[in-house]
Design a protein around this motif. Structure first.
Motif, PDB file in Angstrom:
ATOM      1  N   GLN A  22       0.827  -1.198   0.000  1.00  0.00           N
ATOM      2  CA  GLN A  22       0.000   0.000   0.000  1.00  0.00           C
ATOM      3  C   GLN A  22       0.868   1.258   0.000  1.00  0.00           C
ATOM      4  O   GLN A  22       1.849   1.344   0.738  1.00  0.00           O
ATOM      5  N   LEU A  23       0.486   2.210  -0.853  1.00  0.00           N
ATOM      6  CA  LEU A  23       1.084   3.544  -0.871  1.00  0.00           C
ATOM      7  C   LEU A  23      -0.029   4.537  -0.559  1.00  0.00           C
ATOM      8  O   LEU A  23      -0.976   4.680  -1.332  1.00  0.00           O
ATOM      9  N   VAL A  24       0.070   5.199   0.587  1.00  0.00           N
ATOM     10  CA  VAL A  24      -0.930   6.180   1.009  1.00  0.00           C
ATOM     11  C   VAL A  24      -0.584   7.507   0.339  1.00  0.00           C
ATOM     12  O   VAL A  24       0.452   8.111   0.624  1.00  0.00           O
ATOM     13  N   GLN A  25      -1.458   7.967  -0.551  1.00  0.00           N
ATOM     14  CA  GLN A  25      -1.212   9.156  -1.362  1.00  0.00           C
ATOM     15  C   GLN A  25      -2.259  10.219  -1.078  1.00  0.00           C
ATOM     16  O   GLN A  25      -3.428   9.927  -0.949  1.00  0.00           O
ATOM     17  N   GLY A  26      -1.804  11.434  -1.016  1.00  0.00           N
ATOM     18  CA  GLY A  26      -2.748  12.533  -0.951  1.00  0.00           C
ATOM     19  C   GLY A  26      -2.925  13.060   0.450  1.00  0.00           C
ATOM     20  O   GLY A  26      -2.224  12.658   1.378  1.00  0.00           O
ATOM     21  N   PRO A  27      -3.816  14.004   0.577  1.00  0.00           N
ATOM     22  CA  PRO A  27      -4.768  14.424  -0.452  1.00  0.00           C
ATOM     23  C   PRO A  27      -4.248  15.579  -1.308  1.00  0.00           C
ATOM     24  O   PRO A  27      -3.234  16.194  -1.001  1.00  0.00           O
ATOM     25  N   TYR A  40      -9.632  12.363   7.718  1.00  0.00           N
ATOM     26  CA  TYR A  40     -10.330  11.121   7.377  1.00  0.00           C
ATOM     27  C   TYR A  40      -9.531   9.935   7.906  1.00  0.00           C
ATOM     28  O   TYR A  40      -8.333  10.047   8.181  1.00  0.00           O
ATOM     29  N   ASN A  41     -10.216   8.812   8.069  1.00  0.00           N
ATOM     30  CA  ASN A  41      -9.602   7.579   8.555  1.00  0.00           C
ATOM     31  C   ASN A  41      -9.700   6.501   7.486  1.00  0.00           C
ATOM     32  O   ASN A  41     -10.709   6.397   6.787  1.00  0.00           O
ATOM     33  N   LEU A  42      -8.642   5.695   7.385  1.00  0.00           N
ATOM     34  CA  LEU A  42      -8.619   4.590   6.435  1.00  0.00           C
ATOM     35  C   LEU A  42      -8.352   3.290   7.179  1.00  0.00           C
ATOM     36  O   LEU A  42      -7.405   3.207   7.969  1.00  0.00           O
ATOM     37  N   ASP A  43      -9.185   2.300   6.946  1.00  0.00           N
ATOM     38  CA  ASP A  43      -8.909   0.935   7.406  1.00  0.00           C
ATOM     39  C   ASP A  43      -8.444   0.148   6.190  1.00  0.00           C
ATOM     40  O   ASP A  43      -9.248  -0.189   5.315  1.00  0.00           O
ATOM     41  N   LEU A  44      -7.140  -0.142   6.154  1.00  0.00           N
ATOM     42  CA  LEU A  44      -6.539  -0.778   4.987  1.00  0.00           C
ATOM     43  C   LEU A  44      -5.932  -2.116   5.352  1.00  0.00           C
ATOM     44  O   LEU A  44      -5.395  -2.293   6.447  1.00  0.00           O
ATOM     45  N   LYS A  45      -5.997  -3.038   4.413  1.00  0.00           N
ATOM     46  CA  LYS A  45      -5.202  -4.251   4.532  1.00  0.00           C
ATOM     47  C   LYS A  45      -4.218  -4.284   3.371  1.00  0.00           C
ATOM     48  O   LYS A  45      -4.469  -3.730   2.290  1.00  0.00           O
ATOM     49  N   GLY A  46      -3.080  -4.915   3.599  1.00  0.00           N
ATOM     50  CA  GLY A  46      -2.043  -4.987   2.574  1.00  0.00           C
ATOM     51  C   GLY A  46      -1.084  -6.113   2.881  1.00  0.00           C
ATOM     52  O   GLY A  46      -1.305  -6.926   3.784  1.00  0.00           O
ATOM     53  N   SER A  47       0.002  -6.164   2.146  1.00  0.00           N
ATOM     54  CA  SER A  47       0.993  -7.220   2.344  1.00  0.00           C
ATOM     55  C   SER A  47       2.395  -6.675   2.125  1.00  0.00           C
ATOM     56  O   SER A  47       2.616  -5.773   1.314  1.00  0.00           O
ATOM     57  N   ASN A  48       3.310  -7.197   2.916  1.00  0.00           N
ATOM     58  CA  ASN A  48       4.761  -6.987   2.780  1.00  0.00           C
ATOM     59  C   ASN A  48       5.261  -5.603   3.167  1.00  0.00           C
ATOM     60  O   ASN A  48       6.231  -5.488   3.902  1.00  0.00           O
ATOM     61  N   ASP A  49       4.654  -4.520   2.692  1.00  0.00           N
ATOM     62  CA  ASP A  49       5.140  -3.198   3.087  1.00  0.00           C
ATOM     63  C   ASP A  49       4.040  -2.153   2.957  1.00  0.00           C
ATOM     64  O   ASP A  49       3.039  -2.365   2.273  1.00  0.00           O
ATOM     65  N   ILE A  50       4.273  -1.033   3.631  1.00  0.00           N
ATOM     66  CA  ILE A  50       3.372   0.115   3.541  1.00  0.00           C
ATOM     67  C   ILE A  50       4.238   1.356   3.349  1.00  0.00           C
ATOM     68  O   ILE A  50       5.311   1.481   3.950  1.00  0.00           O
ATOM     69  N   THR A  83      12.442   1.901   4.288  1.00  0.00           N
ATOM     70  CA  THR A  83      12.812   2.012   2.885  1.00  0.00           C
ATOM     71  C   THR A  83      12.399   3.368   2.341  1.00  0.00           C
ATOM     72  O   THR A  83      11.739   4.161   3.006  1.00  0.00           O
ATOM     73  N   GLY A  84      12.783   3.616   1.102  1.00  0.00           N
ATOM     74  CA  GLY A  84      12.373   4.840   0.437  1.00  0.00           C
ATOM     75  C   GLY A  84      13.426   5.932   0.515  1.00  0.00           C
ATOM     76  O   GLY A  84      14.572   5.711   0.938  1.00  0.00           O
ATOM     77  N   HIS A  85      13.010   7.116   0.122  1.00  0.00           N
ATOM     78  CA  HIS A  85      13.946   8.234  -0.023  1.00  0.00           C
ATOM     79  C   HIS A  85      14.310   8.883   1.303  1.00  0.00           C
ATOM     80  O   HIS A  85      15.322   9.578   1.397  1.00  0.00           O
ATOM     81  N   TYR A  86      13.477   8.681   2.340  1.00  0.00           N
ATOM     82  CA  TYR A  86      13.725   9.320   3.630  1.00  0.00           C
ATOM     83  C   TYR A  86      13.740   8.278   4.739  1.00  0.00           C
ATOM     84  O   TYR A  86      12.815   7.482   4.852  1.00  0.00           O
ATOM     85  N   LEU A  87      14.758   8.309   5.562  1.00  0.00           N
ATOM     86  CA  LEU A  87      14.788   7.483   6.757  1.00  0.00           C
ATOM     87  C   LEU A  87      14.061   8.216   7.878  1.00  0.00           C
ATOM     88  O   LEU A  87      13.991   9.445   7.888  1.00  0.00           O
ATOM     89  N   PRO A  88      13.506   7.471   8.850  1.00  0.00           N
ATOM     90  CA  PRO A  88      12.781   8.138   9.935  1.00  0.00           C
ATOM     91  C   PRO A  88      13.705   8.970  10.815  1.00  0.00           C
ATOM     92  O   PRO A  88      14.882   8.637  10.999  1.00  0.00           O
ATOM     93  N   ASP A  89      13.151  10.052  11.383  1.00  0.00           N
ATOM     94  CA  ASP A  89      13.921  10.879  12.309  1.00  0.00           C
ATOM     95  C   ASP A  89      14.068  10.202  13.668  1.00  0.00           C
ATOM     96  O   ASP A  89      15.063  10.397  14.360  1.00  0.00           O
ATOM     97  N   MET A  90      13.057   9.420  14.038  1.00  0.00           N
ATOM     98  CA  MET A  90      13.101   8.674  15.293  1.00  0.00           C
ATOM     99  C   MET A  90      12.567   7.269  15.024  1.00  0.00           C
ATOM    100  O   MET A  90      11.616   7.106  14.255  1.00  0.00           O
ATOM    101  N   GLY A 120       8.740   4.511   3.670  1.00  0.00           N
ATOM    102  CA  GLY A 120       7.851   3.579   4.343  1.00  0.00           C
ATOM    103  C   GLY A 120       8.582   2.476   5.062  1.00  0.00           C
ATOM    104  O   GLY A 120       9.754   2.606   5.426  1.00  0.00           O
ATOM    105  N   VAL A 121       7.866   1.353   5.247  1.00  0.00           N
ATOM    106  CA  VAL A 121       8.351   0.250   6.069  1.00  0.00           C
ATOM    107  C   VAL A 121       8.119  -1.058   5.336  1.00  0.00           C
ATOM    108  O   VAL A 121       7.021  -1.307   4.817  1.00  0.00           O
ATOM    109  N   LYS A 122       9.157  -1.882   5.300  1.00  0.00           N
ATOM    110  CA  LYS A 122       9.051  -3.230   4.729  1.00  0.00           C
ATOM    111  C   LYS A 122       8.895  -4.205   5.889  1.00  0.00           C
ATOM    112  O   LYS A 122       9.718  -4.227   6.807  1.00  0.00           O
TER     113      LYS A 122
END
Length: 438
Positions: free
Chosen positions: A64-69, A204-214, A237-244, A288-290
């Motif tokens: 899942q890739l959470v995009q927007g708004p 808004y709130n999203l209830d999502l299911k997915g696999s492997n990474d978000i 993963t991705g272009h930015y590592l978490p600050d914490m 995101g996170v794998k």
């Protein structure tokens, strides 16, 4: 005449240490061929796993890739003209806050395990008023009553509920966004009348299911993401590592705070719904996170197979020194059989790892192989004590490889130190051999 029997003289190459070492080297090189075949088998099984993952993504939900708004406001391109042409203002959030909580569960497909998850995602923030002066648009041209808020989800079949969207204090039910003027591949939209002054708040709130990474898309002028999960070994993963970030045996968490200076999207633009569809820009703005183990079973088997030559060489050298010290020669054909047993070890490891996991597979395969070689050596040397010592040496070798496979950051350091100790030990024991007398 009395004839005396004269025993046949050994040929020059019989009993030669160096000739035997040369032949042992050739045997080792020959054993590299089946080792390569085994790696091909590992790659084939990994390809099957990848196809299984795709099958789970098709039936459950994929990454899942959470995009927007994004806020889209139409405007009249030709005010006063008989035939009005409609243009669109695209506006990204000033502030974007995402709070994602994930709960994972294993999903078994045949002999393969896939990590699937359910998530509760809270999204909120606000839009500033568009800068009409920079856009070259008069306020009278803007159709605030036909504004739309769109948000994207990479795999919309993973949506578990119809989200309730709150904008400017009013609650709306979203619907699927049509293809025209849609900056995302899969999106939901809400039509509303936008305020003509002040910030436009949303949530808004999203209830999502997915696999492997978000993953999350950095769209705000400031984007803040907070992530929590019961998964203990996340890979960011991705272009930015978490600050914490923190990880415990029961879960993990991370926080990102990103500014728009390194965001590949403008804050506002006109009449181009492809800005947020550019693959390069999406890659630069995604993080995101794998939710996979840091080293899965096939990667571990692959890394183990890379040490096959080292194990064979060390085993041959150890047996060779043993036969020289004890002055009990071992035929080269027996070396070949021992090498074959060490090659079969990797097939056994791969097949067991798919069923019971790498660690137990490594233990069973190692004990079985060491026991077989030790029993065979005992019958060759007619000495159980020497065979037990040889089994102990093999156990050290296989234990050393296991430790390296388990390590990530310190694998090279530990491997270098262990190899140094092994070479030093071989140098010490080789002192007892009179090479000139051979």
């Amino acid at each position: 005449m009395i004839e005396y029997y004269e025993p046949p003289k050994n040929k020059w190459y019989q009993g030669s240490i160096f000739v035997k070492l040369l032949v042992m080297t050739l045997i080792t090189l020959a054993l590299l061929i089946p080792s390569t075949w085994i790696q091909g088998l590992v790659d084939e099984r990994q390809d099957i796993q990848t196809k299984m993952l795709s099958g789970v993504a098709d039936s459950w939900s994929g990454s899942q890739l959470v995009q927007g708004p994004v806020l889209i406001i139409p405007y009249n391109k030709n005010p006063g003209a008989i035939a009005n042409a409609t243009g669109y203002i695209y506006l990204l959030p000033d502030n974007l806050y995402i709070n994602a909580k994930l709960k994972t569960q294993p999903f078994t497909q045949g002999v393969f395990d896939v990590t699937v998850y359910g998530s509760a995602i809270e999204v909120q923030g606000n839009f500033a008023q568009p800068d009409l002066a920079k856009l070259g648009i008069d306020a009278g041209q803007v159709m605030y009553d036909k504004a739309r808020l769109l948000f994207g989800i990479s795999d919309i079949k993973g949506l578990l509920n119809n989200p309730s969207v709150k904008i400017q204090g009013q609650t709306y039910t979203p619907e699927s966004a049509p293809a025209d003027n849609n900056p995302f591949e899969q999106a939901l939209q809400v039509g509303f009348t936008a305020a003509t002054n002040g910030n436009i708040a949303f949530s808004y709130n999203l209830d999502l299911k997915g696999s492997n990474d978000i993953n999350f898309l950095h769209l705000g002028k400031t984007t803040d993401v907070q992530f929590k999960s019961d998964w203990p070994t996340p890979q960011y993963t991705g272009h930015y590592l978490p600050d914490m970030r923190d990880s415990t045996a029961t879960g993990s968490g991370a926080k990102w705070h990103r500014l728009y200076y390194n965001r590949p999207f403008p804050q506002q633009w006109l009449n181009d719904n492809s800005v947020l569809n550019n693959p390069k820009s999406i890659a630069e703005a995604t993080f995101g996170v794998k939710l996979q183990p840091p080293v899965d079973e096939y990667r571990k088997v692959t890394r183990t197979n890379r040490y096959a030559t080292l194990i064979i060489v060390l085993t041959f050298v150890s047996l060779f020194l043993t036969e020289l010290i004890r002055k009990q020669p071992v035929h080269l054909f027996n070396y070949t059989l021992i090498g074959a047993a060490m090659i079969v070890y990797y097939i056994l490891l791969l097949s067991l790892a798919e069923k019971i996991g790498y660690n137990y597979a490594y233990l069973i395969s190692s004990v079985a192989t060491i026991g077989l070689i030790a029993t065979f050596t005992a019958s060759l040397l007619h000495n159980k004590a020497a065979a037990a010592l040889f089994a102990f040496i093999l156990s050290i070798f296989y234990g050393f490889i296991f430790i390296i496979i388990q390590l990530e950051s310190y694998a090279l350091l530990v491997g270098a130190i262990a190899l140094f100790i092994i070479v030093a030990s071989l140098m010490y024991f080789s002192r007892k051999i009179n090479w000139d007398a051979q």
